[in-house]
Design a protein around this motif. Structure first.
Motif: not given
Length: 381
Positions: A122-130, A161-166, A210-217
């Protein structure tokens, strides 16, 4: 990752199944070698007896501190008092020269995959973690964050996972602009193959876009291809395997073929091997029948321990030119591992493919920096 992490018993299912499949190797498009810089990294386990102040940073550019976990329900990182003994703010690693970049690694092979799934759901859970990861990284003077989720269990997990990375990346950008500091790095350890098969709820592929766009590697963990979960000997990290798709060449090819640029991949290398107890000491080749691990519960042996075993027992040491790996045997013990020549060839492979670099699991398992030095030299230092 290995020893207290990476792949455990479920990998037996993968290995038994994949060996029976016909396969076509992904195309490996040869790239221009990377610049001299690149990433020469290693994980430093929190439980290690090896202090960070003892790390020879001539051989590394990046050090991952492993691991911390998110708390249930709140999904905030759990930081204990003992943690302060090894965070960069307290352990003095930033005073070592040459200076290294430090990343806080979250998860590991011993993580609760269900907890990560809930966090990302969920967006809320991801935000807390981030928000927690950014706060902890800044407070304790890390230069970046690394996710080691082993493993996303289904396609829904991969989508989340894609949403989390973004969302994570965007939060890092906002925080950097607000604090007027350099953006924290964002990296992730991933399966050696871009698709995970037969663990959890069926085959599922990583969110490549998402990996290509948001991760440094991304860091494919190119090891633990064989182990005591299967009752036959095999290489821990074969570079090539003409009989299956359990190999580093295949795995890296799958990532490049899926759309992740070579220059966004950092290839994993092991500083440990896997040891079996042979069923028949006279049958000691690759694929020989075994009755279980020769040491510990999972058969893991650090590189320095393998050297002692080989010397003390007068073990026969064999280099396999096809797999680009070593094995040794003495009595009923058989060990598959890497030594200087095989690591050198694997690093040269990484350079020839234009990868961003390599990493080791893990610091403290080498012998007087023997492997680390040879890898660094092979990279071009």
């Amino acid at each position: 990752m290995a020893v207290q992490s990476i792949i455990t018993t479920p990998l037996l299912v993968i290995l038994m199944s994949l060996r029976s499949y016909a396969f076509t190797e992904p195309s490996l498009h040869r790239q221009q070698p990377p610049s001299k810089g690149g990433v020469r990294a290693a994980y430093w386990p929190a439980w290690s007896d090896f202090s960070t102040s003892s790390i020879d940073t001539n051989y590394f550019t990046h050090i991952y501190y492993a691991f911390v976990q998110p708390a249930p329900e709140s999904f905030n990182l759990e930081i204990t008092e003992s943690y302060k003994k090894w965070a960069p703010k307290y352990d003095g690693i930033h005073n070592i020269r040459p200076r290294v970049t430090t990343l806080l690694s979250i998860g590991g092979g011993g993580n609760n995959a269900t907890l990560f799934s809930e966090m990302a759901s969920s967006k809320q859970n991801r935000a807390s973690f981030i928000n927690s990861t950014i706060h902890v990284a800044r407070k304790h003077e890390f230069n970046g964050l690394d996710l080691d989720w082993e493993w996303p269990g289904d396609e829904k997990d991969m989508s989340n996972l894609a949403l989390l990375l973004k969302e994570w990346y965007k939060a890092l950008v906002v925080e950097a602009n607000t604090s007027r500091k350099s953006r924290l790095l964002l990296t992730s350890a991933v399966y050696f193959n871009s698709t995970i098969s037969l663990i959890g709820n069926g085959p599922r592929s990583y969110p490549v876009r998402a990996i290509r766009k948001y991760l440094d590697w991304a860091s494919p963990m190119c090891f633990d291809y064989n182990g005591a979960w299967a009752n036959e000997t095999g290489f821990n990290a074969a570079l090539y395997d003409p009989n299956s798709n359990i190999s580093t060449k295949y795995g890296i090819g799958s990532w490049i073929g899926s759309g992740v640029p070579a220059e966004k991949l950092v290839m994993g290398l092991p500083l440990y091997g896997r040891a079996w107890e042979l069923k028949d000491p006279n049958d000691h080749g690759v694929g020989a029948k075994a009755v279980g691990p020769a040491v510990d519960t999972d058969g893991s042996m650090d590189y320095d321990e393998i050297l002692v075993f080989n010397k003390d027992t007068g073990a026969k040491v064999v280099y396999d030119e096809v797999a680009v790996s070593f094995y040794s045997y003495s009595g009923t013990t058989w060990i598959g591992y890497d030594d200087g020549p095989s690591i050198t060839k694997k690093v040269q492979f990484a350079r020839s493919m234009g990868l961003k670099g390599y990493f080791f699991w893990a610091i403290g398992k080498d012998k007087d920096w023997t492997i680390s030095k040879q890898a660094s030299n092979a990279w071009g230092y």
